[in-house]
Motif scaffolding. Sequence first.
Motif, mmCIF file in Angstrom:
data_model
loop_
_atom_site.group_PDB
_atom_site.id
_atom_site.type_symbol
_atom_site.label_atom_id
_atom_site.label_comp_id
_atom_site.label_asym_id
_atom_site.label_seq_id
_atom_site.Cartn_x
_atom_site.Cartn_y
_atom_site.Cartn_z
ATOM 1 N N VAL A 2 0.935 -1.148 -0.120
ATOM 2 C CA VAL A 2 -0.072 0.188 0.028
ATOM 3 C C VAL A 2 0.865 1.223 -0.055
ATOM 4 C CG1 VAL A 2 -1.719 1.340 1.170
ATOM 5 C CG2 VAL A 2 -1.703 -1.156 1.279
ATOM 6 N N GLN A 3 0.573 2.264 -0.792
ATOM 7 C CA GLN A 3 1.181 3.543 -0.846
ATOM 8 C C GLN A 3 0.162 4.658 -0.863
ATOM 9 O OE1 GLN A 3 3.365 3.334 -4.722
ATOM 10 N NE2 GLN A 3 5.432 2.601 -3.694
ATOM 11 N N GLY A 35 -6.180 9.286 8.927
ATOM 12 C CA GLY A 35 -5.867 10.417 9.724
ATOM 13 C C GLY A 35 -4.705 11.291 9.377
ATOM 14 N N TRP A 36 -4.500 12.511 9.914
ATOM 15 C CA TRP A 36 -3.545 13.487 9.449
ATOM 16 C C TRP A 36 -2.837 13.839 10.947
ATOM 17 C CZ3 TRP A 36 -2.484 14.914 4.716
ATOM 18 C CH2 TRP A 36 -3.299 14.662 3.793
ATOM 19 N N LYS A 96 -1.913 9.085 7.482
ATOM 20 C CA LYS A 96 -2.070 7.910 8.048
ATOM 21 C C LYS A 96 -3.035 6.995 7.745
ATOM 22 C CE LYS A 96 -1.957 5.941 12.256
ATOM 23 N NZ LYS A 96 -1.396 5.829 13.874
ATOM 24 N N MET A 97 -2.925 5.840 7.385
ATOM 25 C CA MET A 97 -4.133 4.797 7.048
ATOM 26 C C MET A 97 -3.868 3.599 7.959
ATOM 27 S SD MET A 97 -5.634 5.845 3.314
ATOM 28 C CE MET A 97 -5.713 7.430 2.553
ATOM 29 N N TYR A 98 -4.931 2.798 8.614
ATOM 30 C CA TYR A 98 -4.918 1.725 8.948
ATOM 31 C C TYR A 98 -5.426 0.890 8.089
ATOM 32 C CZ TYR A 98 -5.266 -2.205 12.110
ATOM 33 O OH TYR A 98 -5.096 -3.365 13.083
ATOM 34 N N ALA A 99 -4.878 -0.076 7.288
ATOM 35 C CA ALA A 99 -5.466 -0.671 6.016
ATOM 36 C C ALA A 99 -5.389 -2.203 6.114
ATOM 37 C CB ALA A 99 -5.195 0.075 4.753
ATOM 38 N N LEU A 106 -2.325 -3.140 8.803
ATOM 39 C CA LEU A 106 -1.172 -2.505 9.210
ATOM 40 C C LEU A 106 -1.465 -0.766 9.108
ATOM 41 C CD1 LEU A 106 1.542 -4.716 6.994
ATOM 42 C CD2 LEU A 106 1.236 -4.689 9.529
ATOM 43 N N ASP A 107 -0.405 -0.214 9.697
ATOM 44 C CA ASP A 107 -0.615 1.214 9.561
ATOM 45 C C ASP A 107 0.521 1.845 8.496
ATOM 46 O OD1 ASP A 107 -0.479 2.138 13.053
ATOM 47 O OD2 ASP A 107 -2.209 2.229 11.521
ATOM 48 N N TYR A 108 0.042 2.656 7.674
ATOM 49 C CA TYR A 108 0.849 3.149 6.258
ATOM 50 C C TYR A 108 0.690 4.759 6.596
ATOM 51 C CZ TYR A 108 0.344 -1.600 4.347
ATOM 52 O OH TYR A 108 0.143 -2.987 4.401
#
Length: 119
Positions: A2-3, A35-36, A96-99, A106-108
């Motif tokens: 994921v990017q 989120g930011w 940030k995304m929890y995907a 995972l957090d990205y």
Amino acid sequence: QVQLVESGGGLVQAGGSLRLSCAASGSIFSIYTMGWYRQAPKKQRDLVATITSGGSTNYADSVKGRFTVSRDNAKNTVYLQMDSLKPEDTAVYYCKMYALSRLGALDYWGQGTQVTVSS
């Protein structure tokens, strides 16, 4: 994999507005919280705003009433509308995304975008 790609930062005068965007790409099954966060020079990275998959939002006290977080699930994108900007909002902003992907949940993080507010 994921990017996250951010856009929308820049230089603005105090009282002005900016809109940040962060789009996720890759083998994504679903995205939970988006989120930011922001990090000013020589300071820790702090939460700015988050939004859950259900649309619940959370804001840092310092930005309540001025910033608005939103998301477009069809585009895997999160936005941050920043109004009434102050010099103290100057920082590098990270999404940030929890995907959930093939690698699990995972957090990205995005690469960061600079926001500079002049007085």
